[in-house]
Enzyme design. Structure first.
Site, PDB file in Angstrom:
ATOM      1  N   ASP A  92     -20.670 -23.965 -22.111  1.00 19.03           N
ATOM      2  CA  ASP A  92     -19.747 -23.229 -21.129  1.00 19.03           C
ATOM      3  C   ASP A  92     -20.159 -23.896 -19.913  1.00 19.03           C
ATOM      4  O   ASP A  92     -20.918 -24.998 -19.750  1.00 19.03           O
ATOM      5  CB  ASP A  92     -20.335 -21.748 -21.049  1.00 19.03           C
ATOM      6  CG  ASP A  92     -22.026 -21.712 -20.563  1.00 19.03           C
ATOM      7  OD1 ASP A  92     -22.622 -22.831 -20.396  1.00 19.03           O
ATOM      8  OD2 ASP A  92     -22.398 -20.415 -20.537  1.00 19.03           O
ATOM      9  N   ASP A 132     -21.686 -22.921 -15.898  1.00 20.09           N
ATOM     10  CA  ASP A 132     -22.608 -21.893 -15.136  1.00 20.09           C
ATOM     11  C   ASP A 132     -22.416 -22.332 -13.586  1.00 20.09           C
ATOM     12  O   ASP A 132     -22.546 -23.205 -13.210  1.00 20.09           O
ATOM     13  CB  ASP A 132     -23.893 -21.913 -15.696  1.00 20.09           C
ATOM     14  CG  ASP A 132     -24.125 -21.967 -17.215  1.00 20.09           C
ATOM     15  OD1 ASP A 132     -23.910 -20.759 -17.755  1.00 20.09           O
ATOM     16  OD2 ASP A 132     -24.251 -22.902 -17.743  1.00 20.09           O
ATOM     17  N   ASP A 169     -19.715 -18.766 -16.848  1.00 21.21           N
ATOM     18  CA  ASP A 169     -20.669 -17.818 -16.242  1.00 21.21           C
ATOM     19  C   ASP A 169     -20.901 -17.908 -14.741  1.00 21.21           C
ATOM     20  O   ASP A 169     -21.041 -18.895 -14.216  1.00 21.21           O
ATOM     21  CB  ASP A 169     -22.216 -17.920 -17.049  1.00 21.21           C
ATOM     22  CG  ASP A 169     -22.172 -17.658 -18.462  1.00 21.21           C
ATOM     23  OD1 ASP A 169     -21.146 -16.713 -18.808  1.00 21.21           O
ATOM     24  OD2 ASP A 169     -23.010 -17.839 -19.085  1.00 21.21           O
TER      25      ASP A 169
HETATM   26  P1  8DG Z   1     -24.926 -25.421 -22.423  1.00 20.34           P
HETATM   27  O1  8DG Z   1     -24.332 -24.393 -21.755  1.00 20.34           O
HETATM   28  O2  8DG Z   1     -24.559 -26.851 -21.834  1.00 20.34           O
HETATM   29  O3  8DG Z   1     -24.688 -25.479 -23.913  1.00 20.34           O
HETATM   30  O4  8DG Z   1     -26.340 -25.419 -22.123  1.00 20.34           O
HETATM   31  P2  8DG Z   1     -27.022 -24.416 -20.939  1.00 20.34           P
HETATM   32  O5  8DG Z   1     -26.083 -24.494 -19.810  1.00 20.34           O
HETATM   33  O6  8DG Z   1     -28.453 -24.875 -20.619  1.00 20.34           O
HETATM   34  O7  8DG Z   1     -27.314 -23.056 -21.385  1.00 20.34           O
HETATM   35  P3  8DG Z   1     -26.737 -21.652 -20.966  1.00 20.34           P
HETATM   36  O8  8DG Z   1     -26.729 -20.886 -22.082  1.00 20.34           O
HETATM   37  O9  8DG Z   1     -25.363 -21.686 -20.240  1.00 20.34           O
HETATM   38  O10 8DG Z   1     -27.739 -21.066 -19.860  1.00 20.34           O
HETATM   39  C1  8DG Z   1     -27.908 -21.777 -18.702  1.00 20.34           C
HETATM   40  C2  8DG Z   1     -29.204 -21.154 -17.864  1.00 20.34           C
HETATM   41  O11 8DG Z   1     -29.099 -19.707 -17.878  1.00 20.34           O
HETATM   42  C3  8DG Z   1     -30.288 -21.178 -18.904  1.00 20.34           C
HETATM   43  O12 8DG Z   1     -31.499 -21.853 -18.431  1.00 20.34           O
HETATM   44  C4  8DG Z   1     -30.821 -19.908 -19.445  1.00 20.34           C
HETATM   45  C5  8DG Z   1     -30.189 -19.319 -18.211  1.00 20.34           C
HETATM   46  N1  8DG Z   1     -29.976 -17.829 -18.626  1.00 20.34           N
HETATM   47  C6  8DG Z   1     -29.050 -17.304 -19.636  1.00 20.34           C
HETATM   48  N2  8DG Z   1     -29.076 -16.114 -19.701  1.00 20.34           N
HETATM   49  C7  8DG Z   1     -30.226 -15.806 -18.570  1.00 20.34           C
HETATM   50  C8  8DG Z   1     -30.565 -14.460 -18.180  1.00 20.34           C
HETATM   51  O13 8DG Z   1     -30.240 -13.328 -18.389  1.00 20.34           O
HETATM   52  N3  8DG Z   1     -31.559 -14.496 -17.189  1.00 20.34           N
HETATM   53  C9  8DG Z   1     -32.144 -15.890 -16.778  1.00 20.34           C
HETATM   54  N4  8DG Z   1     -32.875 -15.927 -15.651  1.00 20.34           N
HETATM   55  N5  8DG Z   1     -31.427 -16.896 -17.016  1.00 20.34           N
HETATM   56  C10 8DG Z   1     -30.575 -16.799 -18.113  1.00 20.34           C
HETATM   57  O14 8DG Z   1     -28.225 -17.885 -20.122  1.00 20.34           O
HETATM   58 MN    MN Z   2     -24.277 -23.584 -19.964  1.00 22.45          MN
HETATM   59 MN    MN Z   3     -23.954 -19.921 -19.688  1.00 20.64          MN
END
Ligand code: 8DG
Ligand code: MN
Ligand code: MN
Length: 408
Positions: free
Chosen positions: A204, A206, A332
Site C-alpha cells: 500500500d 501510507d 492509508d
Molecule cells: P508495505 O506497505 O510496503 O508492505 O510495508 P509497510 O509500509 O511497512 O507496512 P504497513 O502495513 O503499510 O504499515 C506501515 C506502518 O504503519 C508500520 O510501521 C506499522 C504502522 N501501523 C499500522 N497500523 C498501525 C496502528 O494502528 N498504529 C500505529 N502506531 N502504527 C500502525 O499499519
Molecule cells: Mn505500507
Molecule cells: Mn499501511
C-alpha cells in the site's frame, strides 16, 4: 602443518532498533523461510511465535554477508531452537522440509488466499475454512455475509494483490499533495511506511498529514476525503476519527499499541498511463462499464444492514479486464497535530518489527512508554517533548537510525 579455518562469528545487538538494517539482505533464502514461519504463526493467531520468527529473521537480515556455517551464529541474539533447526537444514540441504510442506499445505494456501482479501483477517479466514471455504469462488458461491471492506476487497482482489510500485506511489503522492493543499493551504504531507524506508514496492502507500499551526489539522481528514471523492479517486474509504484524548488510559499510555489518530483506510483508483504518458483518468472513468466507482447497490447506505451483502452478489469482478485503464491501490492516510508529528512519523515509518522493538526497548530498558503520540518517562513521571525523530532516539538513549536502515 595444521590449517585451522578461522570462524568469525557475527556480533549483533539484541534489539532491532539498535541495528542498521538496509534493504540489502545477504541471507534472503534464510529470512524468507523464517518469515514464512512467522506469517503462518500469525495466520494461526499464534502471535508470540510469530514475533519470535520475525526477530530471528531480522537478526539475519542485518548480517554483512551470507551465513555459511552454524558456528558463525554462535552468540547471536533472538535465534531460538526452532529457528536454528530451520537454518541448519537450509545450510545443509538448501531447503527446510517444514517450510516447504507448509507452503504446499491446503490450509496455508487457503489462509493466504482468503486473508489476501482486504478486510479479511486471520479469524474470519479460519472460520470460513472451517465452513469449507478454501478459495474465492467458494466464497462467492457461499452465503457468507461480507462487510463493506470485504466487498471492496473481493471486488478488487486482483489489483490489490499486485505490488504497488514506486512510480505509482509518486503518482498518488502528487494527487494527494495537490488535494491536501487545496483543502488547507500550508498543510504538509509526508510519505511514510515502506516507501519512506526506500522500498521500491509495497502493499500500500501510507501518508501522514499535518499543519504547522496546532489545531489547524482538525477536520482536515474529512475535507481531504470529500475532495478525493469529488474527483472520483476513491473506490472505498473508511475513516476512523481521532479518539486519542477520549482514552481513559491517557495520552502516551495507550492500552494497546493501536494508535488513535484520525485515519483513513482507502482504495484509490489510479489511472494507468498510455504510451504518450498521458493519464487516462477521465477517459477511463467515463467509458468503463462495471466501473466500481459507479456504485454497487449498497454503497452510500450507512445502516449496518446496508453495508453487508452476500459474497455471491459480487461477480467475478477481480478478473483483470483487458480494457481497464485504471487500477485499484490501497492507500492509508493519517492526520496528526504538529505537536505529535515526530512521534507519528517515527511510529508510522516502520518496519513493524522495528516499531515493536522500539517500544520494547523503551519499556524494558528505559522505563519509558513510547506510542505514535508521545513518550512518557515513568521515572520522571512526565512526557518528553520532541520535534524530530532524532530527539526521540536521543531521549531513548539510542543512536539515530535513518528510515532506510529501519528495514528490520
Ligand atoms: P508495505 O506497505 O510496503 O508492505 O510495508 P509497510 O509500509 O511497512 O507496512 P504497513 O502495513 O503499510 O504499515 C506501515 C506502518 O504503519 C508500520 O510501521 C506499522 C504502522 N501501523 C499500522 N497500523 C498501525 C496502528 O494502528 N498504529 C500505529 N502506531 N502504527 C500502525 O499499519
Ligand atoms: Mn505500507
Ligand atoms: Mn499501511
Amino acid at each position: 602443518q595444521q590449517i585451522t579455518e578461522e570462524v568469525v562469528a557475527f556480533s549483533v545487538p539484541s534489539y532491532a532498533c539498535q541495528r542498521r538494517t538496509t534493504l540489502e539482505n545477504h541471507n534472503m533464502v534464510l529470512t524468507d523461510a523464517l518469515s514464512l514461519l512467522a506469517e503462518n504463526a500469525e495466520l494461526s493467531e499464534e502471535d508470540g511465535r510469530g514475533v519470535a520468527f520475525r526477530r530471528a529473521a531480522a537478526v539475519l537480515k542485518c548480517l554483512p554477508e551470507p551465513v555459511r556455517s552454524m558456528a558463525q551464529l554462535r552468540g547471536l541474539p533472538c535465534l531460538g531452537d526452532h529457528s536454528l533447526r530451520v537454518i541448519k537444514e537450509i545450510l545443509e540441504t538448501g531447503a527446510s522440509s517444514e517450510v516447504e510442506s507448509m507452503r504446499e499445505s491446503e490450509r496455508y494456501k487457503a489462509l493466504k488466499v482468503l486473508t489476501g482479501i482486504f478486510g479479511v483477517g486471520a479469524k474470519t479466514a479460519d472460520r470460513w475454512i472451517r465452513e469449507g471455504i478454501q478459495d474465492l469462488q467458494q466464497l462467492r458461491d457461499s452465503e457468507q455475509t461480507l462487510n463493506r471492506a470485504q466487498q471492496a476487497g473481493l471486488e478488487h482482489y486482483h489489483d490489490l494483490n499486485q505490488l504497488v510500485t514506486k512510480a505509482e506511489a509518486d503518482a498518488i503522492s502528487e494527487i494527494m499533495e495537490r488535494t491536501v493543499i487545496s483543502v488547507l493551504p500550508g498543510a504538509q504531507m509526508t510519505l511514510i511506511g515502506g516507501f519512506r524506508r526506500g522500498k521500491q514496492t509495497g502493499h500500500d502507500i501510507d501518508f501522514l498529514i499535518t499543519h504547522p499551526e496546532e489545531g489547524r489539522e482538525e477536520g482536515l481528514m474529512s475535507k481531504v476525503v470529500s475532495c478525493l471523492e469529488a474527483q472520483g479517486f476513491l473506490l472505498y474509504q473508511k475513516t476512523t476519527r481521532n479518539s486519542y484524548l477520549e482514552s481513559s488510559s491517557g495520552p502516551g499510555r495507550p492500552s494497546s499499541n493501536m494508535d488513535r489518530f484520525e485515519r483513513c483506510f482507502s482504495i484509490f483508483k489510479l489511472a494507468k498511463e498510455d504510451k504518450r504518458g498521458e493519464t487516462l483518468m477521465e477517459d477511463g472513468a467515463k467509458t468503463l462499464n462495471g466501473d466500481p466507482g459507479s456504485h454497487s447497490p449498497s454503497s452510500g447506505q450507512s445502516q449496518a444492514s446496508g453495508d453487508r451483502k452476500r459474497a455471491s452478489e459480487d461477480g467475478a469482478k477481480d478478473k483483470p479486464s483487458k480494457h481497464k485503464r485504471w487500477r485499484a491501490v490501497r492507500v492509508d492516510l493519517v492526520v496528526s497535530p504538529i505537536s505529535q508529528f515526530a512521534f507519528a512519523l517515527l511510529g508510522w515509518t516502520g518496519s513493524k518489527l522495528f516499531e515493536r522493538e522500539l517500544r520494547r526497548w523503551a519499556g524494558h530498558e528505559r522505563s519509558m512508554s513510547l506510542s505514535s503520540h508521545a513518550l512518557f518517562d515513568s521515572k520522571q513521571g512526565r512526557y518528553l517533548r520532541a520535534t524530530s525523530e532524532e530527539e526521540i532516539f536521543a531521549h531513548l538513549g539510542l543512536e539515530f537510525i535513518p528510515p532506510s536502515e529501519r528495514n528490520a
